[in-house]
Structures are given as C-alpha cells and as structure tokens.
Design a protein around this motif. Structure first.
Motif, PDB file in Angstrom:
ATOM      1  N   LEU A  23      92.578 -62.072  68.614  1.00  0.00           N
ATOM      2  CA  LEU A  23      93.920 -61.616  68.928  1.00  0.00           C
ATOM      3  C   LEU A  23      94.360 -60.481  68.022  1.00  0.00           C
ATOM      4  N   LEU A  24      93.997 -60.577  66.710  1.00  0.00           N
ATOM      5  CA  LEU A  24      94.337 -59.498  65.778  1.00  0.00           C
ATOM      6  C   LEU A  24      93.683 -58.191  66.181  1.00  0.00           C
ATOM      7  N   LEU A  25      92.411 -58.292  66.640  1.00  0.00           N
ATOM      8  CA  LEU A  25      91.705 -57.087  67.082  1.00  0.00           C
ATOM      9  C   LEU A  25      92.394 -56.478  68.296  1.00  0.00           C
ATOM     10  N   ILE A  26      92.806 -57.343  69.236  1.00  0.00           N
ATOM     11  CA  ILE A  26      93.492 -56.849  70.438  1.00  0.00           C
ATOM     12  C   ILE A  26      94.786 -56.148  70.067  1.00  0.00           C
ATOM     13  N   PHE A  27      95.571 -56.820  69.195  1.00  0.00           N
ATOM     14  CA  PHE A  27      96.861 -56.250  68.846  1.00  0.00           C
ATOM     15  C   PHE A  27      96.715 -54.994  67.998  1.00  0.00           C
ATOM     16  N   SER A  28      95.699 -54.968  67.081  1.00  0.00           N
ATOM     17  CA  SER A  28      95.521 -53.767  66.258  1.00  0.00           C
ATOM     18  C   SER A  28      95.029 -52.615  67.111  1.00  0.00           C
ATOM     19  N   HIS A  29      94.144 -52.927  68.100  1.00  0.00           N
ATOM     20  CA  HIS A  29      93.676 -51.889  69.021  1.00  0.00           C
ATOM     21  C   HIS A  29      94.859 -51.326  69.805  1.00  0.00           C
ATOM     22  N   GLN A  30      95.727 -52.257  70.244  1.00  0.00           N
ATOM     23  CA  GLN A  30      96.881 -51.813  71.018  1.00  0.00           C
ATOM     24  C   GLN A  30      97.809 -50.945  70.186  1.00  0.00           C
ATOM     25  N   ALA A  31      98.044 -51.376  68.944  1.00  0.00           N
ATOM     26  CA  ALA A  31      98.960 -50.638  68.090  1.00  0.00           C
ATOM     27  C   ALA A  31      98.439 -49.247  67.761  1.00  0.00           C
ATOM     28  N   SER A  32      97.101 -49.147  67.563  1.00  0.00           N
ATOM     29  CA  SER A  32      96.524 -47.851  67.205  1.00  0.00           C
ATOM     30  C   SER A  32      96.377 -46.944  68.418  1.00  0.00           C
ATOM     31  N   ALA A  33      96.199 -47.542  69.569  1.00  0.00           N
ATOM     32  CA  ALA A  33      95.930 -46.729  70.762  1.00  0.00           C
ATOM     33  C   ALA A  33      97.201 -46.290  71.472  1.00  0.00           C
ATOM     34  N   ASP A  34      98.268 -47.086  71.350  1.00  0.00           N
ATOM     35  CA  ASP A  34      99.484 -46.783  72.093  1.00  0.00           C
ATOM     36  C   ASP A  34     100.684 -46.769  71.168  1.00  0.00           C
ATOM     37  N   GLU A  35     101.304 -45.637  71.044  1.00  0.00           N
ATOM     38  CA  GLU A  35     102.506 -45.558  70.242  1.00  0.00           C
ATOM     39  C   GLU A  35     103.704 -46.112  71.003  1.00  0.00           C
ATOM     40  N   LYS A  36     103.622 -46.090  72.337  1.00  0.00           N
ATOM     41  CA  LYS A  36     104.668 -46.683  73.142  1.00  0.00           C
ATOM     42  C   LYS A  36     104.038 -47.659  74.119  1.00  0.00           C
ATOM     43  N   LYS A  37     104.838 -48.524  74.667  1.00  0.00           N
ATOM     44  CA  LYS A  37     104.332 -49.544  75.560  1.00  0.00           C
ATOM     45  C   LYS A  37     103.730 -48.923  76.810  1.00  0.00           C
ATOM     46  N   ALA A  38     102.587 -49.473  77.241  1.00  0.00           N
ATOM     47  CA  ALA A  38     101.922 -48.980  78.449  1.00  0.00           C
ATOM     48  C   ALA A  38     102.641 -49.506  79.685  1.00  0.00           C
ATOM     49  N   SER A  39     102.585 -48.746  80.746  1.00  0.00           N
ATOM     50  CA  SER A  39     103.192 -49.152  82.007  1.00  0.00           C
ATOM     51  C   SER A  39     102.447 -48.475  83.145  1.00  0.00           C
ATOM     52  N   PRO A  40     102.557 -49.003  84.352  1.00  0.00           N
ATOM     53  CA  PRO A  40     101.897 -48.364  85.507  1.00  0.00           C
ATOM     54  C   PRO A  40     102.404 -46.943  85.706  1.00  0.00           C
ATOM     55  N   GLN A  41     101.501 -46.068  86.130  1.00  0.00           N
ATOM     56  CA  GLN A  41     101.832 -44.663  86.359  1.00  0.00           C
ATOM     57  C   GLN A  41     101.529 -44.306  87.819  1.00  0.00           C
ATOM     58  N   PHE A  42     102.327 -43.428  88.389  1.00  0.00           N
ATOM     59  CA  PHE A  42     102.177 -43.083  89.803  1.00  0.00           C
ATOM     60  C   PHE A  42     102.192 -41.578  89.984  1.00  0.00           C
ATOM     61  N   LYS A  43     101.374 -41.111  90.925  1.00  0.00           N
ATOM     62  CA  LYS A  43     101.321 -39.695  91.265  1.00  0.00           C
ATOM     63  C   LYS A  43     100.994 -39.574  92.740  1.00  0.00           C
ATOM     64  N   ASP A  44     101.747 -38.752  93.446  1.00  0.00           N
ATOM     65  CA  ASP A  44     101.547 -38.549  94.884  1.00  0.00           C
ATOM     66  C   ASP A  44     101.531 -39.875  95.641  1.00  0.00           C
ATOM     67  N   GLY A  45     102.350 -40.794  95.187  1.00  0.00           N
ATOM     68  CA  GLY A  45     102.476 -42.065  95.891  1.00  0.00           C
ATOM     69  C   GLY A  45     101.361 -43.043  95.651  1.00  0.00           C
ATOM     70  N   GLU A  46     100.529 -42.808  94.618  1.00  0.00           N
ATOM     71  CA  GLU A  46      99.410 -43.701  94.323  1.00  0.00           C
ATOM     72  C   GLU A  46      99.464 -44.153  92.869  1.00  0.00           C
ATOM     73  N   ALA A  47      99.096 -45.395  92.622  1.00  0.00           N
ATOM     74  CA  ALA A  47      98.975 -45.898  91.265  1.00  0.00           C
ATOM     75  C   ALA A  47      97.779 -45.224  90.592  1.00  0.00           C
ATOM     76  N   GLN A  48      98.010 -44.704  89.384  1.00  0.00           N
ATOM     77  CA  GLN A  48      96.970 -43.986  88.657  1.00  0.00           C
ATOM     78  C   GLN A  48      96.260 -44.907  87.667  1.00  0.00           C
ATOM     79  N   ILE A  49      95.035 -44.556  87.315  1.00  0.00           N
ATOM     80  CA  ILE A  49      94.326 -45.287  86.276  1.00  0.00           C
ATOM     81  C   ILE A  49      95.007 -44.989  84.938  1.00  0.00           C
ATOM     82  N   VAL A  50      95.422 -46.029  84.265  1.00  0.00           N
ATOM     83  CA  VAL A  50      96.101 -45.911  82.978  1.00  0.00           C
ATOM     84  C   VAL A  50      95.090 -46.255  81.880  1.00  0.00           C
ATOM     85  N   LYS A  51      94.916 -45.343  80.951  1.00  0.00           N
ATOM     86  CA  LYS A  51      93.892 -45.521  79.911  1.00  0.00           C
ATOM     87  C   LYS A  51      94.069 -46.841  79.176  1.00  0.00           C
TER      88      LYS A  51
END
Length: 627
Positions: A23-51
């Motif tokens: 769990l620590l690895l997951i949370f540390s990975h998340q903290a280092s990889a994302d400065e803000k919370k991740a959320s679904p992204q959309f373009k041209d009416g389609e859900a995009q792959i979110v890194k």
C-alpha cells in the motif's frame, strides 16, 4: 524448532508487513506521479486513456460473492455469484468513483469436452424418437482466485472504468445451476448490478458474513460480451434493473428456439451438427461438485430433456421461456447491437429481431453489422462513444448518430458505412418468380411465368448445399437463376419465401438458399460469400409453429417463412439463384435418402428487399439479355 503456532504467528505478521509495504508503494507512486487527483478525460466525445489509470501493476484486484434472490441448486440458501473486480488505484487512494463495465459468462472457469460423440446422432428418421447421446464428462474447473478473467481490462480500465467479471450460475465458483436461458441467468447479473449500485449484499467469502461494498462505483453500469456473454448482457437488461445504463451485446443468442430450431424444424448451429440445449448445459456446468447431481436431475433431466422436444421441433412454453423477445418490454438500457450477416452459428435474426423491437419501444439503439462470421465487436471508437455517453453522461451526440453501421464487402471492420436505419429505409419488397428447368437451372424473373407446372427433387443428405448450388445437373435440388446483373443491386432486410409443395412421406426437411452465381472459390473483395442467405422449415408446421401434423402423401401444402436477414451489395455480372432442397447436410437431421418433394412453381415466389425496389432490380436485370 518453532512450533506451528509461532510459525503461523510470524507468517501472519509477515503478510501484514508485506501488505503495508504494498500500500505504501501504491500511495508513494501515486504521490510522485500525480500532483493532482486523476480523473477521466474526454476528447471528441470519447473517454481517453489516462496515464494515471494505465499502469496495470497498480490496479487493485479482488473478488467476492454477491447474494442473489434465488436458490436454483436446492440447498435451502440463496445462491451467491462469484465476482472479480479490477479498478484503478485511485478508487482506493483518492476515493475516486467510476462507472463499471461488466461481463458475465458461463465459460470463464472452463468448459466440457467437445466432440461429435457427445452430440445427438443426426442420422435419424424424421419424427422418430432419437437414440440417447453420450454424456459429456464432468467439467474440471480451472482458474485461480481472485481473477476470473482478464478480458476487456486493457480497453476500459485506462479509460476510467472499473472492469467487473462474474461467473454465471452453476459455473466456476458461483453457486446454483445453469439453466441455459432460465430466469436465474437473468437475475444473477441483475444481483451483481444491484451490488454495484449499493442495493445487494456482497461477501468476502462464498459462505461467510463479512460484507464488502462497491463504494468506488458511481452506480452507472454497462455490459458487453460475445455470444453467450452477450446473451447475458441482454438477459440482465430484460429485468429492467436500475443502474444498467447501456449494453453492447456481440452476436448474442436471443432465443434458444431460434438457435436450435427453425420454423418447426430441428436445425443445428453451423459447425455443431447434433448439438442441442442439453449438451450446452453439460458443456458449461463447471460449478460445485456437491450440487451437480441435483442440478443434473432437476434441470437437465426433468426440465431440458423432458420439454425441449427433439421429435417434432415445435415451439412450446419451454422455448417461449427462453426467448428474450418475450421479456423485452422492461429494457431501459441503451443498446448497441453487433452481429455478422454470415454468422451461421448465432444467426443474424437474433440481433435484428431485438433491434427492431427495442426501436419500437423507444429504447436508444444502434446496430453494427459486418460480413464475417461469428463474433466481432463494433470498432473501439463506436463502443467508446456509447459507454462515454451513457456511463459517464458526456453529451457527445451519439443518440443523433445514424442507427445502422454496415461493413461493406472488402472494407475493414473499423470502416463501416453509415445508414439511417436497418433495413435500409429505401429498400422495398420485390417479388421474384421461378420458371421450370429441372434437373438443370430454371429461371428467376420479376414477371410471373404462367403454367410452369410442378418440379420434383429427391432428398439426399450426402450432398451439401455448396455442391448442389454448383451442380449443372442433379435431381437433389431445384435451382432458379436470374439473368446476369447489368448493375449491382443492394439487398437490405429479410427475404421471405412462399412455397406450395407436396411430399411422398409424412415428414420432410425443407431448406432454401439464396445464392450468388457463378460460384467464387474463396473470398474476394467484391463477394463476401456466394451464400447470400438461407432458411429452413418443417412442412408439418405449415399452419402452426406450435402444432405440427403429419403430411398426407401427395397433398399440396402452402408455407411461407423468413430467410435470414442480410445487407449485401451483389456486384455486376453475378446472378441470383433461388435453391430449394430438402436435408441440409450441415444443419438438419439426415434421414434415409429418397424422400420426394414436389414444388408447384405457379404458387411459389420469393420476396426480396431491394434498395430502390422493383425499378432498381428491373434496371439491373437488363430485360432481354439472356443468362
């Protein structure tokens, strides 16, 4: 030496430490990889792959058991369905809520033995009681917890969905009995959807009381799957369950009668000659060994075998209960149907009949058709837009898109042509009439040809339909051929045959093919298949699908029935061929050769749906030109 108690103590401590580190690895990975919370992204009416969602190493995977509202295995307890979940880590670390893409199947835990020795013997006289078939050996369950299946994960988890799988009743680690279209196979996925929406109970074990909730789900669920899996998506939708917003069934079996029978005739799916509904039960039954005998006795032997009627082939209450068209009214989920016009396993009528009924009921619908065989989902773009609109509630205008998307012969699957609807709104029924010519080719024209009289064929299952269509001279079929097409014609819809015939015996198979001639070896870019469409019927059911009666030798009977739906452009230079024969080697029972069918040509015709109607076909047939 350490005692067993101490070993278990330190083993449990080690597991806790490892879980904490994970769990620590997951949370540390998340903290280092994302400065803000991740959320679904959309373009041209389609859900995009979110890194942030795309790294499978950080997906959370777990399983559970959902309690249903039925007890189909007779043990006095409500059946529980085995469910597995795969979700982005942010649903845990950030409290993110996402919609779910859900797939249910009887196949996930393995299936039974294949082989003709387990099918019914098709060398049988019509109307006779069949010989018993050899039972399929018990299925040995495969697969380990917690992953039931990995299907669809790579497509949907990175795009901001949770992917959920479940094994259907009596398969894998799900309790209950398979019923092959019975009510519990509709109520089982309903229970899982109820759990995803917070209305049903989920447990950490198959028989425990520790609860688990789907707090990470938005309460919006979509279902998809191919063949039986697609059937279960439709089955769930027929319950009208709240939260099931959209489904994408691919080549679904929507009626077990239409899968194993045809207009009163015992008819098998292509490639599975001799298969019937009881074999399919044996094939998928991989559930609890301790309940198998109960299921076999109560479901297979007392229900399936006693009611499926492998003697007459008549439609009855048993088959009506396994026809989802009869349960279509409660469906609210938006439906994107997918099917192939050359699917001779689950034939295209399965999707077309549901598609049209849903349209009539005002349900949002689209249809994707291609020219291949069994299976084949819509392009990812089309599925993405569908789920984006109805699960993420992004207003991408998909409901305003054309209703039908058809892959033309030679085109790539992801390049369908759009049409306002299916059948093509410009298609009109055109009658074609046969002219005498047996045992060679007769004629097929728009104009009636008076006083053509009768022609006779002799049944012989030794010759398959392909050989009969290509034969220059044979008494085993009648074939009527149009002039060469001066221009392409576009067939769109469901052809229908009206025929008057007599038989020299009390029963006979009747098979009808519409073919494109001359025959082309293999497939090319212009002709997907020389078989345009085909159909089958039992002359004993000439007046009723539910009551057959023996034919009086020599007496003529009138029949009228549909062939399979189609949408195909027949190219210039080809000819249309209407072929009438008796036993279809690849689909029907195989009685002793020699039965004679006599066809009254003056009372026989075919209705063909042609884009542009009679005028278009007349122009294409170029009157005056010989064959």
């Amino acid at each position: 030496m350490l005692s067993n108690h101490k070993i278990n103590h330190w083993s449990n401590r080690l597991n806790c430490v490892l879980a904490t580190i994970s769990l620590l690895l997951i949370f540390s990975h998340q903290a280092s990889a994302d400065e803000k919370k991740a959320s679904p992204q959309f373009k041209d009416g389609e859900a995009q792959i979110v890194k942030a969602f795309a790294d499978a190493d950080y997906w959370i995977r777990h399983d559970l058991w959902v309690e249903t509202e039925f007890d189909s295995d007779g043990d006095g307890k409500l059946d529980r369905m085995h469910v597995s979940v795969t979700r982005p880590r942010q649903t845990e670390s950030e409290g993110l809520k996402l919609p779910a893409v859900y797939i249910s199947s009887p196949y996930f835990a393995g299936t039974g033995s294949k082989g003709r020795q387990y099918f019914w013997d098709t060398k049988q006289e019509l109307g006779a009681v069949p010989k018993k078939r050899e039972r399929v050996p018990s299925v040995v369950r495969k697969g380990m917890r917690p992953i039931i299946s990995k299907s669809h994960m790579k497509d949907w988890v990175p795009r901001g969905y949770v992917v959920v799988h479940s094994s259907s009743p009596g398969t894998g680690l799900s309790q209950g009995c398979p019923t092959i279209g019975g009510d519990n196979e509709s109520l089982a996925p309903k229970a899982v959807i109820d759990w995803l929406c917070g209305r049903a109970k989920g447990f950490t074990t198959i028989d425990g009381s520790d609860l688990v909730t789907a707090k990470w789900c938005t309460g919006k669920v979509g279902m998809t799957g191919t063949s039986f899996n697609g059937t279960l998506a439709l089955a769930a939708a027929t319950t009208g369950v709240e939260g099931l917003e959209a489904i994408i069934p691919v080549a679904p079996n929507t009626s077990y009668y239409h899968y194993y029978r045809s207009n009163g005739l015992i008819r098998h799916p292509y490639g599975y000659l001799g298969e019937d509904i009881d074999y399919l039960y044996d094939f998928v039954h991989s559930g609890d060994k301790n309940r198998r005998e109960h299921c076999n006795c109560e479901i297979r032997d007392k229900e399936l075998l006693k009611q499926f009627d492998r003697v007459s082939g008549d439609y009855n209450r048993f088959w009506a209960g396994r026809d989802y068209l009869n349960d279509i009214k409660p469906v609210k989920a938006a439906v994107l149907m997918s099917h192939a016009f050359n699917d001779w396993n689950v034939m295209p009528e399965h999707s077309v009949r549901i598609f049209k009924a849903l349209q009539a009921n005002g349900v949002p619908t689209q249809a994707y058709f291609h020219q291949g065989g069994h299976g084949g989902p819509p392009p990812m773009k089309q599925m993405n837009r569908w789920f984006t609109r109805y699960l993420h509630r992004v207003k991408n205008g998909v409901e305003k898109d054309p209703k039908a998307w058809i892959v033309r012969a030679g085109a790539k699957r992801d390049q369908p042509t759009s049409y306002a609807d299916y059948p093509n709104p410009k298609a009109k029924p055109v009658k074609l009439f046969p002219g005498a010519g047996a045992p060679e080719q007769g004629t097929l024209t728009i104009n009636t040809q008076p006083a053509q009289g009768t022609e006779k064929l002799v049944d012989n299952f030794s010759f398959n339909g392909t050989a009969l269509a290509q034969a220059e001279w044979t008494e085993h079929r009648l074939i009527y051929v149009s002039p060469k097409l001066a221009k392409p014609i576009h067939i769109s819809g469901t052809p229908r045959i009206s025929i008057r015939l007599a038989c020299n015996k009390p029963a006979a198979n009747l098979s009808v093919w519409l073919v494109s001639l001359p025959w082309t070896e293999g497939r090319n870019s212009k002709i997907t298949d020389n078989i345009i469409t085909r159909g089958w019927a039992d002359p004993q059911n000439h007046h009723s699908l539910t009551e057959s009666e023996p034919l009086k030798p020599g007496q003529f009977y009138d029949l009228s029935f549909d062939l399979q739906p189609d949408d195909q452009i027949i190219p210039k230079g080809q000819q249309l061929g209407l072929m009438i024969f008796s036993s279809d080697r690849d689909f029907t029972l195989r009685p002793t050769p020699g039965t004679e069918l006599t066809v009254d040509l003056d009372k026989t015709s075919m209705m063909l749906p042609i884009v542009g109607g009679t005028s278009a076909l007349k122009e294409s047939l170029a009157p005056g030109k010989k064959k």
